[in-house]
Design a protein around this motif. Structure first.
Motif, short mmCIF file in Angstrom:
data_model
loop_
_atom_site.label_atom_id
_atom_site.label_comp_id
_atom_site.label_asym_id
_atom_site.label_seq_id
_atom_site.Cartn_x
_atom_site.Cartn_y
_atom_site.Cartn_z
N LEU A 113 0.75 -1.29 -0.07
CA LEU A 113 -0.09 -0.03 -0.17
C LEU A 113 0.96 1.32 -0.06
CD1 LEU A 113 -3.00 0.84 0.18
CD2 LEU A 113 -2.72 0.74 2.60
N ARG A 114 1.88 1.36 0.82
CA ARG A 114 2.63 2.45 1.12
C ARG A 114 3.24 2.75 -0.41
NH1 ARG A 114 7.48 4.89 1.46
NH2 ARG A 114 8.50 2.74 1.19
N THR A 117 0.82 4.06 -3.14
CA THR A 117 0.39 5.30 -3.01
C THR A 117 1.66 6.18 -3.26
OG1 THR A 117 0.69 4.92 -0.43
CG2 THR A 117 -1.40 4.88 -1.27
N ALA A 118 2.74 5.99 -2.87
CA ALA A 118 4.00 6.61 -2.93
C ALA A 118 4.20 6.88 -4.64
CB ALA A 118 5.21 6.04 -2.37
N LEU A 121 1.42 9.32 -5.66
CA LEU A 121 1.63 10.65 -5.23
C LEU A 121 2.79 11.20 -5.86
CD1 LEU A 121 0.85 9.85 -1.38
CD2 LEU A 121 -0.49 11.26 -3.00
N SER A 122 3.88 10.50 -6.50
CA SER A 122 5.10 11.07 -6.99
C SER A 122 4.78 11.78 -8.41
CB SER A 122 6.12 9.95 -7.19
OG SER A 122 5.79 9.04 -8.52
N ALA B 119 4.37 5.64 7.37
CA ALA B 119 4.37 6.00 6.04
C ALA B 119 4.84 7.30 5.93
CB ALA B 119 3.09 5.69 5.50
N TYR B 123 8.11 8.84 4.21
CA TYR B 123 8.08 9.81 3.08
C TYR B 123 9.07 10.75 3.24
CZ TYR B 123 5.94 11.39 -1.12
OH TYR B 123 5.63 11.86 -2.27
N ILE B 154 2.41 16.22 1.16
CA ILE B 154 1.97 14.99 0.51
C ILE B 154 2.01 13.82 1.65
CG2 ILE B 154 2.44 13.30 -1.28
CD1 ILE B 154 0.42 15.68 -2.49
N GLN B 158 -0.55 11.19 2.35
CA GLN B 158 -0.33 9.66 2.24
C GLN B 158 -0.56 9.04 3.68
OE1 GLN B 158 3.70 7.96 2.14
NE2 GLN B 158 2.91 6.47 0.59
N LEU B 161 -4.31 8.65 4.35
CA LEU B 161 -4.64 7.70 3.24
C LEU B 161 -4.66 6.13 3.59
CD1 LEU B 161 -3.88 8.65 -0.41
CD2 LEU B 161 -6.11 7.82 0.46
N ILE B 162 -3.19 6.01 4.06
CA ILE B 162 -2.93 4.70 4.71
C ILE B 162 -3.72 4.38 6.01
CG2 ILE B 162 -0.75 3.25 5.67
CD1 ILE B 162 0.81 4.18 3.09
N ILE B 165 -7.08 3.52 4.60
CA ILE B 165 -7.22 2.12 3.98
C ILE B 165 -6.75 0.92 5.17
CG2 ILE B 165 -6.21 0.57 1.94
CD1 ILE B 165 -5.81 3.38 0.64
N MET B 166 -5.76 1.13 5.92
CA MET B 166 -5.55 -0.02 6.84
C MET B 166 -6.55 -0.50 7.77
SD MET B 166 -2.62 -1.29 5.81
CE MET B 166 -1.57 -2.05 7.13
#
Lengths: 137, 169
Positions: A113-114, A117-118, A121-122, B119, B123, B154, B158, B161-162, B165-166
């Motif tokens: 998932l990470r 989405t990354a 999102l990029s 996450a 990031y 962002i 993220q 969002l995670i 969803i999780m």
């Protein structure tokens, strides 16, 4: 404190085979894929190039310094800033090569998932950055 | 028989390492150049990450000592933007390859850190303060400042969002 250090050593030992395997894999890919490969992939279509940029960045591994050098070369070759930005961001935020290590240590669902989405999102980061830059500059 | 049982008990990560070592063994026979280049690159990475490995070990030990589940719950589970601020800051100031941080994050996860914050941390590791001058040389300072700020924003998206969803099972 001794107990804390033993726990830390145990945690690192559990991650050791995956970390070592990942470094070996990164080294192998760096030795096989020539630097020129990255600049021959782009078509100069903004949208497709952004997706290609993110895809190439996602499967690439290595120090961000390398991505800056590639990114700079791409710009010199006439590849758009959107694609280059997507490439730079995906390079540092998506880790396909590290995925097995991330799955094992942090969980499969989270890791997949990470990274998905990354990846998406990029492209969004690239679009927003270039748009803001266009307004300011 | 005992050896077979021991092999069965080995975690999958050891098979992964074994498979990669096997590829290297094949390369040492069939393609000496790639083998030597890979080993050279491997040596360079190992040389770079040994101090980081030590730092991670120290941080993990300190984290085990000071960061109890109660501590994490208190500082990172509180409402508001404070917890995000700490995670973003932590991600930015952390150094070394991303995979070096997985054990520490898994440890913090067991102490109550949620997936969204993990996450967000990962990031923000993409933002390398020491490398910003180099990035500015290749691009421009306006571009790098905008890119950095957009990435921080962002990273929160993220994380949210995670978490959403999780939560869905």
């Amino acid at each position: 404190m001794k107990q804390s250090m033993t726990k830390a050593a145990k945690g690192l030992w559990n991650a050791f085979p995956m970390i070592l395997g990942t470094i070996l894999l990164i080294s192998l890919i760096s030795a096989i894929v020539p630097k020129s490969f990255y600049t021959t992939l782009f078509s100069k279509n903004i949208l497709i190039d952004s997706i290609i940029g993110s895809s190439v960045g996602s499967i690439s591994a290595g120090n961000p310094i390398t991505s800056y050098i590639f990114g700079g070369e791409m710009l010199n070759q006439g590849i758009g800033l959107l694609a280059v930005t997507a490439f730079l961001v995906a390079w540092v935020t998506v880790g396909i090569i590290q995925l097995p290590a991330e799955s094992t240590i942090l969980g499969k669902k989270f890791a997949i998932l990470r990274n998905i989405t990354a990846f998406i999102l990029s492209i969004i980061v690239a679009i927003v950055t270039v748009l803001i830059l266009g307004v300011i500059a | 028989m005992k050896f077979k049982n021991k092999l069965k008990k080995l975690p999958g990560s050891w098979y992964f390492l074994g498979a990669i070592i096997f590829i290297y063994l094949l390369l040492s026979i069939f393609s000496k150049e790639i083998y030597l280049n890979s080993l050279n690159f491997f040596g360079q990475i190992i040389y770079k990450i040994i101090p980081i490995f030590i730092m991670v070990f120290v941080l993990m030990s300190l984290s085990n000592y000071f960061i109890t589940p109660e501590f994490v719950i208190k500082h990172l589970k509180e409402k508001g933007i404070k917890k995000w601020f700490y995670v973003i800051l932590g991600g930015i100031i952390s150094s070394g390859p991303i995979y070096m941080w997985y054990p520490l994050l898994a440890d913090l996860k067991n102490k109550g850190l949620n997936y969204g914050l993990i996450a967000c941390f990962l990031y923000n590791r993409a933002i390398k303060i020491p490398l910003l001058p180099l990035a500015i040389i290749y691009f421009s300072w306006q571009y790098i400042i905008i890119l950095t700020l957009v990435m921080v924003a962002i990273s929160i998206i993220q994380g949210i969002l995670i978490n959403k969803i999780m939560e869905v099972k």
